[in-house]
Design a protein around this motif. Structure first.
Motif, PDB file in Angstrom:
ATOM      1  N   CYS A  95       9.602  26.720 -37.304  1.00 15.49           N
ATOM      2  CA  CYS A  95       9.501  25.349 -37.805  1.00 15.49           C
ATOM      3  C   CYS A  95       8.680  24.496 -36.836  1.00 15.49           C
ATOM      4  O   CYS A  95       8.615  23.277 -36.975  1.00 15.49           O
ATOM      5  CB  CYS A  95      10.906  24.763 -38.011  1.00 15.49           C
ATOM      6  SG  CYS A  95      10.963  23.446 -39.236  1.00 15.49           S
TER       7      CYS A  95
ATOM      8  N   HIS B 256       9.144  23.672 -33.697  1.00 15.03           N
ATOM      9  CA  HIS B 256       9.834  22.701 -32.841  1.00 15.03           C
ATOM     10  C   HIS B 256       9.377  22.772 -31.378  1.00 15.03           C
ATOM     11  O   HIS B 256       9.610  21.826 -30.626  1.00 15.03           O
ATOM     12  CB  HIS B 256      11.351  22.897 -32.940  1.00 15.03           C
ATOM     13  CG  HIS B 256      11.902  22.537 -34.294  1.00 15.03           C
ATOM     14  ND1 HIS B 256      13.243  22.572 -34.591  1.00 15.03           N
ATOM     15  CD2 HIS B 256      11.290  22.111 -35.431  1.00 15.03           C
ATOM     16  CE1 HIS B 256      13.426  22.207 -35.849  1.00 15.03           C
ATOM     17  NE2 HIS B 256      12.254  21.934 -36.381  1.00 15.03           N
TER      18      HIS B 256
ATOM     19  N   GLU C  10      18.491  21.169 -34.241  1.00 16.40           N
ATOM     20  CA  GLU C  10      18.174  20.504 -35.514  1.00 16.40           C
ATOM     21  C   GLU C  10      18.489  21.452 -36.666  1.00 16.40           C
ATOM     22  O   GLU C  10      18.955  21.042 -37.716  1.00 16.40           O
ATOM     23  CB  GLU C  10      16.694  20.084 -35.553  1.00 16.40           C
ATOM     24  CG  GLU C  10      16.342  19.103 -36.665  1.00 16.40           C
ATOM     25  CD  GLU C  10      16.173  19.749 -38.033  1.00 16.40           C
ATOM     26  OE1 GLU C  10      16.522  19.118 -39.040  1.00 16.40           O
ATOM     27  OE2 GLU C  10      15.698  20.898 -38.116  1.00 16.40           O
ATOM     28  N   GLU C  11      18.219  22.745 -36.416  1.00 17.26           N
ATOM     29  CA  GLU C  11      18.403  23.756 -37.459  1.00 17.26           C
ATOM     30  C   GLU C  11      19.882  24.140 -37.581  1.00 17.26           C
ATOM     31  O   GLU C  11      20.499  24.547 -36.602  1.00 17.26           O
ATOM     32  CB  GLU C  11      17.606  25.029 -37.125  1.00 17.26           C
ATOM     33  CG  GLU C  11      16.130  24.808 -36.890  1.00 17.26           C
ATOM     34  CD  GLU C  11      15.340  24.553 -38.167  1.00 17.26           C
ATOM     35  OE1 GLU C  11      15.952  24.508 -39.250  1.00 17.26           O
ATOM     36  OE2 GLU C  11      14.118  24.402 -38.062  1.00 17.26           O
TER      37      GLU C  11
ATOM     38  N   GLU D 258      12.582  17.828 -30.452  1.00 20.67           N
ATOM     39  CA  GLU D 258      13.388  19.024 -30.771  1.00 20.67           C
ATOM     40  C   GLU D 258      12.750  20.235 -30.100  1.00 20.67           C
ATOM     41  O   GLU D 258      11.557  20.205 -29.785  1.00 20.67           O
ATOM     42  CB  GLU D 258      13.439  19.231 -32.294  1.00 20.67           C
ATOM     43  CG  GLU D 258      14.086  18.065 -33.025  1.00 20.67           C
ATOM     44  CD  GLU D 258      13.823  18.074 -34.539  1.00 20.67           C
ATOM     45  OE1 GLU D 258      13.362  19.108 -35.055  1.00 20.67           O
ATOM     46  OE2 GLU D 258      14.064  17.045 -35.177  1.00 20.67           O
TER      47      GLU D 258
ATOM     48  N   HIS E 122       6.807  15.760 -37.153  1.00 21.10           N
ATOM     49  CA  HIS E 122       7.116  17.160 -37.423  1.00 21.10           C
ATOM     50  C   HIS E 122       5.830  17.909 -37.766  1.00 21.10           C
ATOM     51  O   HIS E 122       5.031  17.403 -38.547  1.00 21.10           O
ATOM     52  CB  HIS E 122       8.123  17.292 -38.578  1.00 21.10           C
ATOM     53  CG  HIS E 122       8.810  18.621 -38.561  1.00 21.10           C
ATOM     54  ND1 HIS E 122       8.158  19.797 -38.843  1.00 21.10           N
ATOM     55  CD2 HIS E 122      10.076  18.961 -38.249  1.00 21.10           C
ATOM     56  CE1 HIS E 122       8.996  20.805 -38.720  1.00 21.10           C
ATOM     57  NE2 HIS E 122      10.168  20.329 -38.358  1.00 21.10           N
TER      58      HIS E 122
HETATM   59 ZN   LIG Z   1      11.901  21.563 -38.403  1.00 23.44          ZN
END
Ligand SMILES: [Zn+2]
Length: 475
Positions: A108, A110, A145-146, A80, A170
């Motif tokens: 996050c 990514h 992804e978000e 991601e 992740h």
């Molecule tokens: Zn994430």
């Protein structure tokens, strides 16, 4: 050279190119479906290293697959690279200090996720070449992804149909293989259309779209008593129909997010919410358009793959940090919100068990493995879930931030270019490549993973949550 040494050496040898790549993606901070430059950087890097790349997949311009090898097994690596809106933040600053007001930021991690996954496939390719290993490895460049669930579209369009298993990681606060699940989640807009009128002179002529939104919300709130405890329903009114109280509102809109442990349960709740919307339209003599914009399925973890991941985490041992890095993490712990700080003991106990949590809570970065038996299911959602309904899939976490750091927050963005983040990313690359290598070397492991997968499905098949008219988009 044996595979374990070769993979580790390969990641270490190329470490600086990976850290500069992840730093560049951090700086670009492109949000869902607009990750043009981030996606291109990853594509070009993999093409230069001998992967064949195809892009623009499933209606997602920034999606791509980079492939190497031939025959089975076919292993998917999920990468991601999307950022989050409104999270712009100076690197390494413990005060909230946006680089650019209102811009996006990698809250996050990514940028680390995508680049670490890229490092894993590069190392594994080198190992396959050196040791003449059979099989196919594919980096899936997964956008959005978000808030949009980009992987679900790739699944719907068949891009995982010939894969044998999938791996992803992740960035996190702890080191663990994810044995638990995540929630399934649908998002849909409900747009009501009414008849405008002057609210004082001709109210009897008007039919209010805003009334319909309010009645729909009341209806859903009454439904809460009659749904499973584990379900969650959230909504935001995205269009009130204007700010004039003396006009009957012609159009109004509400966005719903519906979550439950299983995608089949969300489907059922979604249908009930749709019925309530139709009921509200009937009551107010308005009409309603329903537009589903995203769907995430729950994660079905695979213990066979997770066991291999844990084994390699034990083999590599914890990440070691310098005094400077520990001081950096302690500094960032002073920026943790009071609410997040209060949650730390409970979260650490949930991850490590009470005894180990007491030790770990003294450290500014957690080092222990959070073993599977302590896990609770994730309350959040991930589109990795959609892949996990198709093929045996495993996700794991590696610490990349100071203990206690909240995700989707500027504190996480600020630490995204630190050497702690870089170390976590490189560690994840090694774990991912080593785990995949086990499955290339021993086809019986693939069979075991598939056997567990079938048991976990329990006879169910992927209930594709995206209707055919639902297309990837920015909303
Ligand atoms: Zn994430």
């Amino acid at each position: 050279m044996n595979c374990v040494e070769l993979i580790q050496n390969h990641v270490d040898y190329h470490a600086s190119s990976y850290t500069s790549l992840s730093d560049k993606i951090w700086e670009l901070a492109e949000p869902r479906f607009q990750e043009y430059q981030s996606s291109k950087l990853l594509q070009d890097y993999l093409a230069d290293r001998g992967f064949s790349v195809r892009a623009d997949l499933a209606g997602e311009k920034t999606a791509f697959i980079a492939e190497y090898g031939q025959g089975s097994p076919v292993i998917a690596f999920l990468g991601e690279f999307d950022a989050l809106s409104g999270l712009s933040q100076q690197a390494d600053d413990i005060k909230h200090n946006p680089l650019k007001e209102g811009a996006c930021g990698h809250g996050c991690g990514h940028h680390l996720l995508g680049t670490g996954t890229l490092a894993a496939v590069c190392a594994l390719k080198a190992c396959m070449e050196e040791n003449h290993l059979p099989g196919t490895i594919r980096f899936y460049g997964c956008p959005a992804e978000e808030n949009a669930g980009g992987k679900a579209y790739l699944v719907r369009d068949g891009y995982f149909d010939d894969c044998d298993l999938a791996l992803c990681w992740h960035p996190e606060l702890v080191r663990r293989a994810v044995y638990g699940s995540s929630t399934a989640n649908f998002r849909a807009f409900f747009t009501f259309h009414g008849t405008p009128a002057h609210a004082a002179i001709q109210p009897e002529q008007g039919r209010s779209a805003l009334d319909a939104v309010e009645l729909m919300n009341v209806g859903v709130n009454y439904m809460r008593e009659h749904m499973i405890d584990a379900a969650r329903i959230h909504y935001a009114v995205t269009n009130t129909g204007g700010i004039a109280p003396n006009v009957v509102q012609q159009e109004a809109q509400v966005l719903y997010a519906i979550r439950a442990p299983k995608v089949t349960q969300v489907k059922e709740l979604y249908e009930r919410v749709c019925n309530i919307a139709h009921g509200a339209a009937l009551m107010t003599e308005t009409s309603v358009d329903i537009r589903q914009v995203a769907a995430y399925s729950n994660l079905i973890s695979n213990s066979v793959i997770c066991d291999q991941i844990e084994r390699h985490m034990e083999g590599l041992g914890p990440i070691s940090y310098t005094e400077e890095e520990l001081a950096y993490a302690r500094r960032f712990q002073t920026a943790i919100s009071e609410m997040d700080r209060k949650m730390m003991p409970e979260n650490a106990c949930a991850a490590f068990g009470r005894e180990i949590a007491q030790e770990q809570l003294k450290l500014p970065i957690y080092t222990a493995i959070a073993y599977g038996n302590h896990h609770e299911d994730m309350k959040g959602s991930t589109d990795v879930g959609d892949v996990s309904w198709m093929i045996p899939t495993a996700q794991f976490n590696v610490p990349t931030f100071a203990a206690g750091t909240a995700f989707h927050a500027w504190q996480a963005v600020a630490q995204g270019k630190s050497s702690i983040a870089h170390k976590g990313m490189l560690y994840a690359a090694k774990i991912m490549a080593l785990t995949a290598c086990d499955f290339l070397l021993d086809p019986s492991l693939v069979d075991q993973a598939k056997k567990i997968f079938m048991e976990m499905l329990g006879g169910e098949v992927y209930p594709n949550p995206l209707p055919p008219e639902c297309q990837p988009g920015i909303w």
